[in-house]
Design an enzyme around this catalytic site. Structure first.
Site, PDB file in Angstrom:
ATOM      1  N   ARG A  57      34.693  38.842  73.458  1.00  0.00           N
ATOM      2  CA  ARG A  57      34.179  37.554  72.977  1.00  0.00           C
ATOM      3  C   ARG A  57      32.800  37.816  72.378  1.00  0.00           C
ATOM      4  NH1 ARG A  57      30.067  38.378  75.086  1.00  0.00           N
ATOM      5  NH2 ARG A  57      29.403  36.247  74.682  1.00  0.00           N
ATOM      6  N   GLY A  58      32.223  36.784  71.774  1.00  0.00           N
ATOM      7  CA  GLY A  58      30.985  36.977  71.028  1.00  0.00           C
ATOM      8  C   GLY A  58      31.353  37.197  69.566  1.00  0.00           C
ATOM      9  N   ASP A 246      27.511  31.635  66.312  1.00  0.00           N
ATOM     10  CA  ASP A 246      28.904  31.913  65.920  1.00  0.00           C
ATOM     11  C   ASP A 246      29.157  31.568  64.464  1.00  0.00           C
ATOM     12  OD1 ASP A 246      28.961  31.321  68.977  1.00  0.00           O
ATOM     13  OD2 ASP A 246      30.716  32.547  68.493  1.00  0.00           O
TER      14      ASP A 246
END
Ligand code: MRU
Length: 377
Positions: A57-58, A246
């Site tokens: 994730r990230g 994001d």
């Protein structure tokens, strides 16, 4: 970054590729900080599932995973028919793109890989160009984080208390991290500072991942409950906020990041504390014109209604090496439901500056400096 597990230190990237096995290698982030494990996804569908289920994730880390996943899918194509190959690559692209909606990095990364592939005249040429382009994306992300570190370290002075939200560290990138890049660079310059990690409910990326990274890197830090930041700011105990993103809109300077970022930006403004966002160029969306059009991921209510943790077996604690088991416990009232938006959007006017690989800009300057920041018509 270097990871020390049971006294042994080794360098790891969060995302890598094994050409011999045509597999994407990922740090299994759901097990951290309790267990450090590398997993291999065997095909592009498994790679997409790893993004969706948050093994990785990230935004920049899922971008590198998607770029490698696209190459992995392309390499698995058996024939020589270019038209069928392109149809297959489109399926791979759409599957990886659908895994998580808010971060723009995976889309930018895969578009970059596909642009490079076009130079190949045969399936075989396009397959090897795809892998070369994915490797280049991963290496560029590392270079971007190093450059973010160089620019951002200037904001950090010895004695400062810095607040960060979620995990925008090396686990969220290929290496080094965006929000943590300036911290690691400042540490290398001999500066001494303290970091408060927002716990970041519901998935607790701050308490589990950022705190683990900072502990590995021997940076002074404490975890705080998400609701504690306002109190600390009011008492003068926070000097600087650095977060990741994001999706940052190049046209407006609005920033989508983990849910709770907006709240921290409002609090920082109220208390006159500088609020910075650190991003590689892959996080910039040059198309969208309004923050309210950013797709916000809605996740399962179970994340809000309970929590994941480990139970240390009493027997093994007494008898020898401890065995750990990851378990979910229900916290909330059994008959209540929950709402779980994963991200929010911070307006440009609450952001002091955006730390990029090519310098620090006011949010509105992203558009005026667009050529420098990689915008192409
Ligand atoms: O849901 P996650 O853990 O993928 O959310 C991650 C974040 O919000 C990060 O701050 C963001 O991706 C930037 S990472 C450099």
């Amino acid at each position: 970054m270097n990871v020390t597990v049971r006294g042994r230190t080794q360098h790891h990237r969060t995302v890598a590729f094994d050409r011999a096995r045509n597999a994407v290698l990922l740090v299994e982030q759901r097990l951290l900080p309790h267990e450090f494990k590398i997993v291999a996804t065997k095909n592009f569908r498994e790679t997409a599932a790893a993004i969706r289920d948050m093994i990785v994730r990230g935004a920049p880390a899922i971008a590198a995973t998607a770029a490698y996943g696209l190459a992995q899918g392309a390499l698995a194509f058996p024939g020589r028919d270019l038209r069928k190959f392109h149809r297959h690559v489109e399926t791979v692209y759409q599957t990886l793109k659908a895994a998580r909606p808010t971060a723009v990095d995976p889309v930018n990364a895969m578009n970059g890989v596909r642009a490079v592939m076009r130079a190949g005249r045969t399936v075989a040429e396009q397959q090897s160009l795809a892998l070369a382009a994915a490797e280049e994306f991963a290496s560029e992300d590392v270079r971007h984080c190093e450059a973010i570190g160089r620019h951002g370290a200037k904001l950090i002075r010895s004695g400062m208390n810095i607040l960060t939200h979620c995990n925008a560290g090396w686990l969220a990138c290929v290496d080094i991290g965006t929000a943590t890049g300036p911290m690691y660079a400042a540490q290398a310059q001999g500066k001494k500072f303290h970091v408060f990690c927002d716990e970041t409910r519901p998935r607790s990326q701050g308490a589990t991942l950022t705190a683990w990274e900072l502990a590995q890197q021997k940076i002074s830090h404490q975890i705080i409950a998400d609701n504690a930041a306002g109190h600390l700011m009011q008492r003068g105990e926070i000097d600087l906020v650095i977060v990741g993103s994001d999706r940052t809109l190049g046209r407006t300077g609005e920033v989508a990041n983990k849910i709770g970022t907006y709240t921290k930006a409002v609090l920082a403004r109220r208390h006159g504390i500088p609020f910075y966002v650190a991003i590689p160029l892959s996080t910039i969306d040059w198309n969208l014109k309004r923050g309210c059009d950013i797709p916000i991921e809605e996740r399962h209510e179970s994340e809000v209604l309970g929590a994941w943790g480990i139970i240390t077996s009493l027997q093994s604690a007494v008898c020898g090496p401890q065995s750990t088991k990851r378990v979910y416990v229900r916290v909330a009232n059994p008959t209540s439901g929950a709402r779980n938006p994963g991200f929010d959007v911070t307006p440009a006017d609450l952001i002091t500056g955006i730390i990029t690989p090519v310098g620090i800009f006011k949010p509105k300057e992203l558009w005026t400096q667009r050529r420098k920041l990689g915008f192409t018509d």
